[in-house]
Write a protein that holds these residues in place. Structure first.
Motif, PDB file in Angstrom:
ATOM      1  N   GLY A 184       0.818  -1.204   0.000  1.00 53.19           N
ATOM      2  CA  GLY A 184       0.000   0.000   0.000  1.00 53.19           C
ATOM      3  C   GLY A 184       0.851   1.252   0.000  1.00 53.19           C
ATOM      4  N   GLU A 185       0.176   2.355  -0.266  1.00 45.58           N
ATOM      5  CA  GLU A 185       0.865   3.634  -0.206  1.00 45.58           C
ATOM      6  C   GLU A 185       0.003   4.572   0.604  1.00 45.58           C
ATOM      7  N   GLY A 186       0.596   5.194   1.596  1.00 45.78           N
ATOM      8  CA  GLY A 186      -0.182   6.062   2.473  1.00 45.78           C
ATOM      9  C   GLY A 186       0.270   7.499   2.390  1.00 45.78           C
ATOM     10  N   THR A 187      -0.200   8.260   3.339  1.00 46.47           N
ATOM     11  CA  THR A 187       0.106   9.678   3.405  1.00 46.47           C
ATOM     12  C   THR A 187       1.604   9.922   3.511  1.00 46.47           C
ATOM     13  N   TYR A 188       2.283   9.044   4.230  1.00 50.70           N
ATOM     14  CA  TYR A 188       3.688   9.315   4.530  1.00 50.70           C
ATOM     15  C   TYR A 188       4.658   8.556   3.650  1.00 50.70           C
ATOM     16  N   GLY A 189       4.195   7.513   3.002  1.00 51.96           N
ATOM     17  CA  GLY A 189       5.115   6.762   2.162  1.00 51.96           C
ATOM     18  C   GLY A 189       4.610   5.374   1.861  1.00 51.96           C
ATOM     19  N   ILE A 190       5.511   4.597   1.268  1.00 51.05           N
ATOM     20  CA  ILE A 190       5.145   3.272   0.789  1.00 51.05           C
ATOM     21  C   ILE A 190       5.233   2.243   1.917  1.00 51.05           C
ATOM     22  N   VAL A 191       4.351   1.254   1.864  1.00 53.83           N
ATOM     23  CA  VAL A 191       4.358   0.171   2.853  1.00 53.83           C
ATOM     24  C   VAL A 191       4.671  -1.142   2.134  1.00 53.83           C
ATOM     25  N   ASN A 192       5.668  -1.858   2.625  1.00 54.45           N
ATOM     26  CA  ASN A 192       6.037  -3.165   2.069  1.00 54.45           C
ATOM     27  C   ASN A 192       5.744  -4.284   3.057  1.00 54.45           C
ATOM     28  N   ILE A 245       6.505  -2.905   6.651  1.00 57.46           N
ATOM     29  CA  ILE A 245       7.499  -1.853   6.860  1.00 57.46           C
ATOM     30  C   ILE A 245       7.045  -0.585   6.147  1.00 57.46           C
ATOM     31  N   LYS A 246       6.853   0.448   6.933  1.00 53.63           N
ATOM     32  CA  LYS A 246       6.420   1.730   6.383  1.00 53.63           C
ATOM     33  C   LYS A 246       7.611   2.663   6.281  1.00 53.63           C
ATOM     34  N   ARG A 247       7.822   3.182   5.071  1.00 52.70           N
ATOM     35  CA  ARG A 247       8.925   4.113   4.851  1.00 52.70           C
ATOM     36  C   ARG A 247       8.404   5.530   4.931  1.00 52.70           C
ATOM     37  N   ILE A 305      -3.725  -2.021  19.967  1.00 53.10           N
ATOM     38  CA  ILE A 305      -2.860  -1.026  19.333  1.00 53.10           C
ATOM     39  C   ILE A 305      -1.847  -1.772  18.493  1.00 53.10           C
ATOM     40  N   ILE A 306      -1.649  -1.297  17.279  1.00 53.93           N
ATOM     41  CA  ILE A 306      -0.706  -2.015  16.423  1.00 53.93           C
ATOM     42  C   ILE A 306       0.687  -1.896  17.007  1.00 53.93           C
ATOM     43  N   GLU A 307       1.377  -3.024  17.037  1.00 52.86           N
ATOM     44  CA  GLU A 307       2.692  -3.013  17.661  1.00 52.86           C
ATOM     45  C   GLU A 307       3.743  -2.473  16.709  1.00 52.86           C
ATOM     46  N   VAL A 341       8.598  -0.622  11.463  1.00 51.70           N
ATOM     47  CA  VAL A 341       8.207  -2.024  11.288  1.00 51.70           C
ATOM     48  C   VAL A 341       7.026  -2.331  12.203  1.00 51.70           C
ATOM     49  N   PHE A 342       5.904  -2.729  11.594  1.00 51.17           N
ATOM     50  CA  PHE A 342       4.701  -3.058  12.353  1.00 51.17           C
ATOM     51  C   PHE A 342       4.335  -4.518  12.141  1.00 51.17           C
ATOM     52  N   GLU A 343       3.520  -5.038  13.061  1.00 44.60           N
ATOM     53  CA  GLU A 343       2.951  -6.358  12.811  1.00 44.60           C
ATOM     54  C   GLU A 343       2.087  -6.249  11.550  1.00 44.60           C
ATOM     55  N   PHE A 344       2.048  -7.305  10.765  1.00 45.95           N
ATOM     56  CA  PHE A 344       1.291  -7.266   9.515  1.00 45.95           C
ATOM     57  C   PHE A 344      -0.185  -7.513   9.795  1.00 45.95           C
ATOM     58  N   MET A 374      -8.006   9.324  13.800  1.00 45.77           N
ATOM     59  CA  MET A 374      -8.896   8.162  13.822  1.00 45.77           C
ATOM     60  C   MET A 374      -9.790   8.184  12.586  1.00 45.77           C
ATOM     61  N   LYS A 375      -9.770   7.113  11.838  1.00 42.71           N
ATOM     62  CA  LYS A 375     -10.666   6.925  10.691  1.00 42.71           C
ATOM     63  C   LYS A 375     -10.677   5.434  10.394  1.00 42.71           C
ATOM     64  N   PRO A 376     -11.725   4.954   9.702  1.00 46.10           N
ATOM     65  CA  PRO A 376     -11.851   3.493   9.553  1.00 46.10           C
ATOM     66  C   PRO A 376     -10.624   2.824   8.937  1.00 46.10           C
ATOM     67  N   ASN A 377      -9.924   3.480   8.009  1.00 47.69           N
ATOM     68  CA  ASN A 377      -8.783   2.780   7.410  1.00 47.69           C
ATOM     69  C   ASN A 377      -7.511   2.853   8.248  1.00 47.69           C
ATOM     70  N   ASN A 378      -7.601   3.515   9.404  1.00 47.15           N
ATOM     71  CA  ASN A 378      -6.506   3.443  10.372  1.00 47.15           C
ATOM     72  C   ASN A 378      -6.786   2.430  11.476  1.00 47.15           C
ATOM     73  N   LEU A 379      -7.921   1.756  11.360  1.00 48.55           N
ATOM     74  CA  LEU A 379      -8.249   0.702  12.329  1.00 48.55           C
ATOM     75  C   LEU A 379      -8.022  -0.624  11.620  1.00 48.55           C
ATOM     76  N   ALA A 439      -3.920   2.050  14.351  1.00 50.36           N
ATOM     77  CA  ALA A 439      -2.640   2.220  13.658  1.00 50.36           C
ATOM     78  C   ALA A 439      -2.379   3.700  13.414  1.00 50.36           C
ATOM     79  N   ASP A 440      -1.171   3.995  12.994  1.00 53.05           N
ATOM     80  CA  ASP A 440      -0.763   5.369  12.682  1.00 53.05           C
ATOM     81  C   ASP A 440      -0.837   6.282  13.881  1.00 53.05           C
ATOM     82  N   PHE A 441      -0.571   5.733  15.055  1.00 50.16           N
ATOM     83  CA  PHE A 441      -0.613   6.507  16.272  1.00 50.16           C
ATOM     84  C   PHE A 441       0.367   7.634  16.288  1.00 50.16           C
TER      85      PHE A 441
HETATM   86  P1  ADP Z   1      -2.507   6.268   5.352  1.00 53.57           P
HETATM   87  O1  ADP Z   1      -1.360   7.178   5.491  1.00 53.57           O
HETATM   88  O2  ADP Z   1      -3.385   6.555   4.176  1.00 53.57           O
HETATM   89  O3  ADP Z   1      -3.275   6.072   6.629  1.00 53.57           O
HETATM   90  P2  ADP Z   1      -0.742   4.067   5.672  1.00 53.57           P
HETATM   91  O4  ADP Z   1       0.531   4.757   5.367  1.00 53.57           O
HETATM   92  O5  ADP Z   1      -1.021   3.769   7.094  1.00 53.57           O
HETATM   93  O6  ADP Z   1      -1.934   4.840   5.002  1.00 53.57           O
HETATM   94  O7  ADP Z   1      -0.804   2.708   4.902  1.00 53.57           O
HETATM   95  C1  ADP Z   1      -0.964   2.630   3.511  1.00 53.57           C
HETATM   96  C2  ADP Z   1      -1.470   1.255   3.151  1.00 53.57           C
HETATM   97  O8  ADP Z   1      -0.523   0.278   3.548  1.00 53.57           O
HETATM   98  C3  ADP Z   1      -2.739   0.892   3.890  1.00 53.57           C
HETATM   99  O9  ADP Z   1      -3.873   1.258   3.192  1.00 53.57           O
HETATM  100  C4  ADP Z   1      -2.620  -0.606   3.998  1.00 53.57           C
HETATM  101  O10 ADP Z   1      -3.082  -1.213   2.803  1.00 53.57           O
HETATM  102  C5  ADP Z   1      -1.145  -0.855   4.098  1.00 53.57           C
HETATM  103  N1  ADP Z   1      -0.714  -1.058   5.489  1.00 53.57           N
HETATM  104  C6  ADP Z   1      -0.363  -0.117   6.395  1.00 53.57           C
HETATM  105  N2  ADP Z   1      -0.005  -0.655   7.565  1.00 53.57           N
HETATM  106  C7  ADP Z   1      -0.122  -1.991   7.423  1.00 53.57           C
HETATM  107  C8  ADP Z   1       0.084  -3.142   8.281  1.00 53.57           C
HETATM  108  N3  ADP Z   1       0.508  -2.992   9.536  1.00 53.57           N
HETATM  109  N4  ADP Z   1      -0.162  -4.350   7.780  1.00 53.57           N
HETATM  110  C9  ADP Z   1      -0.589  -4.507   6.514  1.00 53.57           C
HETATM  111  N5  ADP Z   1      -0.819  -3.499   5.662  1.00 53.57           N
HETATM  112  C10 ADP Z   1      -0.581  -2.253   6.093  1.00 53.57           C
END
Ligand code: ADP
Length: 303
Positions: free
Chosen positions: A14-22, A35-37, A66-68, A82-85, A130-135, A146-148
């Motif tokens: 995924g790709e979020g506000t702050y960067g790419i997630v692998n 792993i969020k960059r 809370i996501i670890e 690095v977060f739990e998947f 807080m928003k549904p896609n951060n839960l 997540a994204d605390f």
């Molecule tokens: P945003 O900044 O829009 O809230 P994030 O940066 O948190 O988005 O994450 C972007 C995308 O990466 C998410 O929509 C999700 O698909 C994926 N993602 C983020 N965190 C995790 C995670 N811990 N486990 C699995 N996928 C994640």
């Protein structure tokens, strides 16, 4: 080849506000992680270190809801978190038309959300976005915040660093009025909007601009009277509005139980000082009355 001598990097998830997630494998534990960059290259020197210190604090925030944050390290021009998947998120659940949410399921999600918030607020940490896609929802069905604190640490790209951190639909009225001294009540307001969204399967207050957001709030809950919210008039961006009466909340959520509506009205109380806290919400009779919340492992999830 291993990142930080430990993580085997996999596909982009995924790709979020702050960067790419692998996706990645943690070779130390064998667990799958995310792993969020976060690019910190352009920021002024010093900011990075503050951010790193704050993130180290987040590592201490351990709770089932809370996501670890397993690890964090700088690499190249980015901070790597690095977060739990997690398998999915609450937005996907709410939007999935094949999923039926029973009252017990809704109660379970609401309870997990509030448990996560109660834990953080007890530690004086605000979520602020807080928003549904951060839960996020794990393979075991547990919902985790997540994204605390990221919003506070990094601001939001293209937005003002201070009060504009929330996704608009979930933004508390004190934020819309420009409050700078807000507290944990902003997370409760957002949680209330998410609770309503779980109950109706539609965004509750989908404002199309900040002004429209206030309009949506006033239309649903009535304009706040000074007697309901004495400090309102002192807020920076406060302006007087034409009086709108509140329709009965029941008309907006015809299927909700009386207990659910009572709790919702307490979460969506205008005065942040009078708004229910996460701990009080967990003690509300909605959670002790039948039906009991569904066990996380039994909750319906997107396929
Ligand atoms: P945003 O900044 O829009 O809230 P994030 O940066 O948190 O988005 O994450 C972007 C995308 O990466 C998410 O929509 C999700 O698909 C994926 N993602 C983020 N965190 C995790 C995670 N811990 N486990 C699995 N996928 C994640």
């Amino acid at each position: 080849k291993l990142l930080e001598n430990r993580y085997l990097k996999g596909e982009i998830v995924g790709e979020g506000t702050y960067g790419i997630v692998n996706k990645a494998i943690d070779t130390k534990t064998g667990n799958i992680v995310a792993i969020k960059r976060i690019r910190i290259g352009e920021k002024k020197e010093g900011v990075n270190f503050t951010a790193l210190r704050e993130i180290k604090l987040l590592k201490e925030l351990k709770d089932p809801n809370i996501i670890e944050l397993i690890d964090c390290f700088p690499y190249k021009d980015s901070l790597h978190l690095v977060f739990e998947f997690m398998e999915t998120d609450l937005e996907a659940v709410i939007k999935d038309k094949h999923i039926v949410l029973s009252p017990a399921d809704t109660k379970s999600y609401a309870q997990m959300m509030l448990k996560g918030l109660a834990f953080c607020h007890k530690k004086w940490v605000l979520h602020r976005d807080m928003k549904p896609n951060n839960l996020l929802i794990g393979a075991d069905g547990q919902l985790k915040l997540a994204d605390f604190g990221l919003a506070r640490m990094f601001g939001s790209p293209g937005r003002n660093f201070t009060h504009q951190v929330f996704a608009r639909w979930y933004r508390a009225p004190e934020l819309l009025f420009g409050s700078k001294h807000y507290g944990s009540a902003v997370d409760i307001w957002a949680a209330g909007c998410i609770f309503a969204e779980l109950l109706t399967r539609r965004a509750f207050l989908p404002g199309s601009s900040d002004i429209d957001q206030l309009g949506k709030i006033f239309a649903a809950l009535g304009t706040p009277k000074p007697s309901q919210w004495p400090d309102m008039a002192y807020l920076r961006d406060y302006v007087e509005y034409q009086y709108v009466a509140a329709p009965p909340l029941r008309t907006l959520l015809p299927m909700a139980s009386d207990d659910a509506l009572d709790l919702l009205s307490k979460m969506l109380t205008y005065d942040p000082k009078a708004r229910i806290t996460a701990q009080q919400a967990l003690e509300h009779r909605y959670f002790s009355s039948l039906p009991a919340p569904t066990r996380p492992s039994q909750l319906p999830r997107p396929r």
